[in-house]
Design an enzyme around this catalytic site. Structure first.
Site, PDB file in Angstrom:
ATOM      1  N   ASP A 388       0.840  -1.203   0.000  1.00  0.00           N
ATOM      2  CA  ASP A 388       0.000   0.000   0.000  1.00  0.00           C
ATOM      3  C   ASP A 388       0.882   1.263   0.000  1.00  0.00           C
ATOM      4  O   ASP A 388       2.089   1.190   0.203  1.00  0.00           O
ATOM      5  CB  ASP A 388      -0.905  -0.041   1.243  1.00  0.00           C
ATOM      6  N   GLU A 391       2.560   5.054  -4.019  1.00  0.00           N
ATOM      7  CA  GLU A 391       2.508   5.977  -5.190  1.00  0.00           C
ATOM      8  C   GLU A 391       3.843   6.686  -5.411  1.00  0.00           C
ATOM      9  O   GLU A 391       4.119   6.993  -6.572  1.00  0.00           O
ATOM     10  CB  GLU A 391       1.385   6.990  -5.020  1.00  0.00           C
ATOM     11  N   ASP A 492      -8.591   3.772  -2.641  1.00  0.00           N
ATOM     12  CA  ASP A 492      -9.630   4.214  -1.704  1.00  0.00           C
ATOM     13  C   ASP A 492     -10.826   4.815  -2.421  1.00  0.00           C
ATOM     14  O   ASP A 492     -10.851   6.003  -2.739  1.00  0.00           O
ATOM     15  CB  ASP A 492      -9.040   5.220  -0.718  1.00  0.00           C
TER      16      ASP A 492
HETATM   17  C1  GLC Z   1      -4.777   3.348   2.663  1.00  0.00           C
HETATM   18  C2  GLC Z   1      -5.275   2.122   1.918  1.00  0.00           C
HETATM   19  C3  GLC Z   1      -6.410   1.493   2.679  1.00  0.00           C
HETATM   20  C4  GLC Z   1      -5.961   1.155   4.089  1.00  0.00           C
HETATM   21  C5  GLC Z   1      -5.423   2.404   4.778  1.00  0.00           C
HETATM   22  C6  GLC Z   1      -4.827   2.099   6.139  1.00  0.00           C
HETATM   23  O1  GLC Z   1      -5.741   4.328   2.689  1.00  0.00           O
HETATM   24  O2  GLC Z   1      -5.631   2.415   0.607  1.00  0.00           O
HETATM   25  O3  GLC Z   1      -6.866   0.348   2.001  1.00  0.00           O
HETATM   26  O4  GLC Z   1      -7.007   0.615   4.819  1.00  0.00           O
HETATM   27  O5  GLC Z   1      -4.424   3.003   3.987  1.00  0.00           O
HETATM   28  O6  GLC Z   1      -3.766   1.233   6.024  1.00  0.00           O
END
Ligand code: GLC
Length: 776
Positions: A388, A391, A492
Site C-alpha cells: 500500500d 505511489e 480508496d
Molecule cells: C490506505 C489504503 C487502505 C488502508 C489504509 C490504512 O488508505 O488504501 O486500504 O485501509 O491506507 O492502512
C-alpha cells in the site's frame, strides 16, 4: 499548444543497421520490428538515445528482419503485415495494412519538442474509441478527453479527478473494422490528449525522457492485448484461495475482533477465504513488526485461522519509521537503502508512523533486502502481501493534517505552466529525491514506477523466501507491467453509488491495459455503506476477479451480516454463486497467463465488429460467456440491457433472447441481470466454505445450445508445479447438440473423477476419460 512545438525536421539519410532502421536528420529515429504487427519507434533527444532500458519491458525482446525501399518521396518499410511509409522532406509516418491506412502522424508533428517535453501528434483517422490508460475515472471510451499519468493517492476522487493510483501509458484505439495499440514507454509524467484540444489530432507527450513508443496492430482488440502483454509481461496463476471471498477492514484492531469475524463467517455459513491485517497489527505502524499486546502470538492466531480455512494477508507500507531503536530503520541506514535528496541527506516525510524514510526500490539490492524482510511475515504464516501507499504517498507534515492536503484535486494540468508541479509533488516525494545506485534517476522518472518496483520486490522476495507456495500479492500503485508481480485493487473509493458505477468502466480499462487480477473495494472504503448499496455491490463484486470487502477506520461495520437478515441472505447466496464459479474464473486466469486477455471484458473484446457494443460499457463480459449488467443506482428495480449479436439466455430463468437488441430487464433487490451466450460451457464447483474444504470430485458443466468451446484448466492451485508441467488442459466443445471433451495436455492428477453435464434440463454423469463424445 501546437504553435509552441518544434516539429521533426527533414530526414537526410537512412541506413539499415543491425536490427534497426536508422533515419537521420536534426533528430534521429530508430525503428525496430518486434514482429509483423509490433513496431518500436524510438526518437533521439538532442541526438542521443539514453532510454536503453525499460521498467515495463523487462525481458529480452528479439526482433525480426524487414524490407526497406526508397522512392523520391518516401522510405517504406515492410514487416510482412504492415507497411510503414515515411515521408522524407516533411517527415510523417503512415502505417498501412496492405493498402488500408491504419494510423498516421499529424503533419510533421509525429515528433515534436518543447523544452524538455517530447510530443507525438497523430491524425484522427478511424479511431471511434480509445480504451486502456489503466485506472482512470470516466467512461470506457476516453476519446475527446485529456489524461495525465502520475501516481497519486487521492481517496476523494470525483468524476473529473485525474490522476489516480496507477499509470498505464497504453491506448487501444478501436473501430468496428480494426484496432491498434500504442504503448508509450516513458515513466515520466505523461499525458494523453485524445481530442480535447483538437478534433484533427490526438497526442501523447511526456514532461521529460524520450519519445519511445510501440505501435501494436490487431486487427482485433484481443490481438492488440496479446501483443502488448507479450511486451510487458503477464500475470501468473493466482493461488486458488485468492479467488474466494475476502474480508478486510481498517479497524480489526485486535485478535479477539479478528477471530470473532472469522467465527461468524463459519457460523453464518458465508464462504470466505482471506482475512486482511491492516496497519492495526503493527507495533506503532512500524512495518515488519507486530503489536504483541493487541495481537499476542500472531503465529498461533494465524495457525488457528488457517485451521478454520482462512488465509491471512498483512499490509506493508514503504514508509519506515525514523526510530533508532527500530531494527528495520537501523539496518536500512547501515545498508544505505533509503532515498536521498540531491543535497545528500536522507529524505524524510510523514506517513502513519510519523516521520519516515523510504526504501529506494530502484536499487536491486534494496528490493532484495525488502523481499527478505518479508520473511518475518512469512514465518508468522501469512499467505500474501498487501502493498500500500506506494505511489509513493508521503506528506511534508504529520498525519493529522492529511486531509488538508487532500482537499486539492482535479485541477486542469496546463502543460506549459510549471506551477502544476506544486500540486503533483504535494503528496509525494519532493522533486530533488534521487534514485538508483549512483543517484542516476530523478524522482520524476521513478515516481510512476515506485509502486511497480515495490511489488516486484515483494513478489521476488516471496519466491525466494517461500519458493513452493504461490502468494496473493496485491498493490495499490503500479505502472504498465505491474501484473507480472501483483494483483491490483483500485485504492480508496467511497461508499457512493458513483464509485460502484465507475468501477465498471475502470476495471474494463485496467483489464485492457494488461492487468487481469483486479477489483474495487466492495461496499466502498470511505464513508458508511447503505444496505441497498451493499447488496448491489455484492451482486457486482462476485464478478470482480479480486473480490474483497474493505472499509475505512470508523466507518460502520460492513461485513455481509452487518446490515439486516435480508441483506445477509442475499450476500450469502451471491458469495456462494461466486464459489461455484471458481473453476470458470481459474480457467480464465489461464487465458490471462497465456495471452494477457483480461477476465472482465468490454463487450467489444468479444464483439469487435459490433459498433453498438462500444456504447454499452455499463455492462461487461466475464470471460467469453457471461454478460453482466449491474444495477448501479439507488432505487432502481429494472434496467435496459444491450445484448450483442447472437442468442442469449437469462441465467436466472433460461428465457431466450435474440441480439442485437435492447431489452428491459427486471432487477429487484438481490437480482443482477445476467445473460449467458449461446454455446457457453461454464465449469462449476460445489459450494464450499473455503477453497479446499471439499474434494471437488465432480465438475459440473453448464452447457447452452449453440456452438462454442472452452479451455478448462486445472492444477494444484497452491504450488508452482504447474510451471513444470503439472496441470491439465481440457478442450470442451459444444456444437449442434454434440459435446466433446478432450485432454489437450495431461500432467496433473486432480480430485476430479466425473463430469456432470447440464443441458436444457437434462443431466449426464460422465466418467473422466481422455476423450469423451456425447449426444446431448
Ligand atoms: C490506505 C489504503 C487502505 C488502508 C489504509 C490504512 O488508505 O488504501 O486500504 O485501509 O491506507 O492502512
Amino acid at each position: 499548444m501546437i504553435e509552441k512545438l518544434k516539429p521533426w525536421s527533414k530526414i537526410n539519410s537512412w541506413e539499415k543497421k543491425g536490427e534497426s532502421l536508422l533515419l537521420r536528420g536534426e533528430e534521429d529515429l530508430k525503428i525496430e520490428v518486434i514482429n509483423e504487427k509490433v513496431i518500436r519507434f524510438h526518437f533521439s533527444k538532442n541526438k542521443e538515445w539514453r532510454h536503453n532500458y525499460s521498467f515495463a519491458i523487462e525481458r529480452e525482446i528479439s526482433k525480426i528482419d524487414f524490407v526497406v525501399e526508397e522512392n523520391e518521396e518516401d522510405i517504406i518499410l515492410y514487416t510482412g503485415i504492415l507497411k510503414v511509409v515515411i515521408n522524407k522532406n516533411f517527415p510523417n509516418i503512415k502505417i498501412y495494412e496492405k493498402e488500408k491506412l491504419i494510423h498516421s502522424d499529424y503533419q510533421n508533428y509525429g515528433y515534436a519538442k518543447y523544452k524538455n517535453k517530447v510530443f507525438s501528434l497523430k491524425s484522427f483517422h478511424k479511431e471511434e474509441a480509445f480504451l486502456g490508460l489503466g485506472e482512470k475515472m470516466g467512461g470506457l471510451n476516453k476519446k475527446g478527453k485529456k489524461y495525465v499519468n502520475w501516481n497519486t493517492d487521492d481517496p476523494h476522487h470525483y468524476p473529473n479527478t485525474d490522476p489516480l493510483y496507477q499509470s498505464h501509458p497504453f491506448l487501444l484505439a478501436w473501430n468496428s473494422e480494426f484496432s491498434y495499440g500504442i504503448f508509450f514507454d516513458n515513466t515520466f509524467r505523461t499525458y494523453f490528449d485524445l481530442g480535447e484540444e483538437s478534433s484533427e489530432y490526438y497526442c501523447f507527450y511526456a514532461d521529460n525522457g524520450e519519445l519511445d513508443y510501440y505501435f501494436i496492430y490487431g486487427p482485433t482488440p484481443k490481438e492488440v492485448i496479446e501483443n502488448y502483454t507479450f511486451l510487458i509481461g503477464r500475470y501468473y496463476m493466482p493461488p486458488l484461495f485468492a479467488l474466494g471471498y475476502q474480508q478486510s477492514k481498517w479497524g480489526y484492531r485486535n485478535k479477539e475482533m479478528l477471530m470473532d469475524i472469522a467465527r461468524k463467517f463459519r457460523e453464518k455459513d458465508i464462504p470466505c477465504d482471506v482475512l486482511y491485517l491492516d496497519i492495526d497489527y503493527m507495533d506503532g505502524f512500524r512495518v515488519f513488526t507486530f503489536d504483541e499486546e493487541k495481537f499476542p502470538n500472531i503465529k498461533e492466531m494465524i495457525k488457528d485461522l488457517n485451521k478454520m480455512g482462512f488465509k491471512v494477508v498483512p499490509i506493508v507500507d514503504p514508509g519506515v519509521k525514523k526510530d533508532i531503536n527500530y531494527e528495520v530503520y537501523r539496518e536500512g541506514i547501515e545498508k544505505e537503502c533509503f532515498c536521498r535528496r540531491s543535497t545528500g541527506e536522507i529524505y524524510t516525510g510523514y506517513v502513519w508512523p510519523g516521520e519516515c524514510v523510504f526504501p529506494d526500490f530502484a536499487k536491486g539490492r534494496v528490493r532484495e533486502w525488502w523481499g527478505e524482510k518479508q520473511k518475518k511475515l512469512i514465518d508468522a504464516g501469512v499467505s500474501g502481501i498487501w502493498n500500500d501507499m506506494n505511489e509513493p504517498s508521503s506528506f511534508p507534515h504529520p498525519v493529522d493534517n492529511f486531509s488538508k492536503s487532500w482537499e486539492r484535486h482535479s485541477t486542469f494540468w496546463g502543460i506549459f505552466s510549471d506551477h502544476t508541479d506544486e500540486v503533483f509533488y504535494e503528496k509525494t516525494f519532493p522533486k530533488d529525491v534521487l534514485h538508483g545506485e549512483r543517484g542516476e534517476f530523478t524522482h520524476d522518472e521513478i515516481h510512476n514506477v515506485y509502486g511497480l518496483l515495490m511489488a516486484k520486490a515483494s513478489y521476488e522476495g516471496w519466491r525466494r523466501e517461500n519458493p513452493n507456495i504461490r502468494p496473493l500479492i496485491i498493490t495499490r500503485a503500479g505502472f504498465s507491467g505491474v501484473q507480472k508481480y501483483s494483483a491490483v485493487w483500485t485504492g480508496d473509493n467511497k461508499s457512493w453509488w458513483e464509485h460502484l458505477y465507475v468501477s465498471i468502466p475502470m476495471l474494463q480499462n485496467l483489464g485492457i491495459s494488461g492487468v487481469p487480477f483486479i477489483g474495487a473495494d466492495v461496499g466502498g472504503f470511505g464513508l458508511n455503506c447503505s444496505p441497498e448499496l451493499f447488496v448491489r455491490w455484492i451482486e457486482l463484486g462476485i464478478f470482480y476477479p479480486f473480490f474483497r470487502n474493505h472499509s475505512e477506520l470508523n466507518t460502520r461495520p460492513q461485513e455481509p451480516w452487518a446490515f439486516s437478515k435480508e441483506v445477509e441472505d442475499i450476500a450469502r447466496n451471491y458469495i456462494k454463486l461466486r464459489y461455484k464459479l471458481i473453476p470458470y474464473f481459474y480457467s480464465l486466469f489461464w487465458e490471462a497467463k497465456e495471452k494477457g486477455i483480461p477476465l472482465i471484458r468490454p463487450l467489444v473484446l468479444e464483439f469487435p465488429n459490433d459498433r453498438e457494443s462500444i456504447y454499452n460499457y455499463d455492462e461487461f463480459m466475464l470471460g467469453p460467456f457471461m454478460l453482466v449488467a449491474p444495477i448501479y443506482r439507488e432505487g432502481v428495480r429494472a434496467r435496459l440491457v444491450y445484448l450483442p449479436p447472437g442468442i442469449w439466455y437469462d441465467f436466472w430463468g433460461n428465457e431466450k433472447y435474440e441480439g442485437p437488441n435492447y431489452i428491459s430487464v427486471k432487477a429487484p433487490l438481490g437480482r443482477i441481470p445476467l445473460f449467458i451466450r449461446e454455446g457457453s460451457i461454464i465449469p462449476l464447483w460445489e459450494v464450499q466454505s473455503f477453497v479446499g474444504e471439499k474434494k471437488q470430485e465432480i465438475l459440473e458443466l453448464l452447457v447452452y445450445p449453440g456452438k462454442g468451446e472452452f479451455m478448462y484448466y486445472e492444477d494444484d492451485g497452491i504450488s508452482w508445479s504447474y510451471e513444470n508441467g503439472e496441470y491439465n488442459l481440457i478442450k470442451i466443445e459444444v456444437n449442434d447438440g454434440k459435446l466433446e471433451i478432450k485432454y489437450l495436455y495431461k500432467g496433473y492428477k486432480s480430485d476430479r473423477k466425473m463430469f456432470k453435464v447440464k443441458y436444457l434440463g437434462k443431466e449426464f454423469l460422465l466418467e473422466d476419460k481422455d476423450y469423451i463424445k456425447l449426444d446431448l
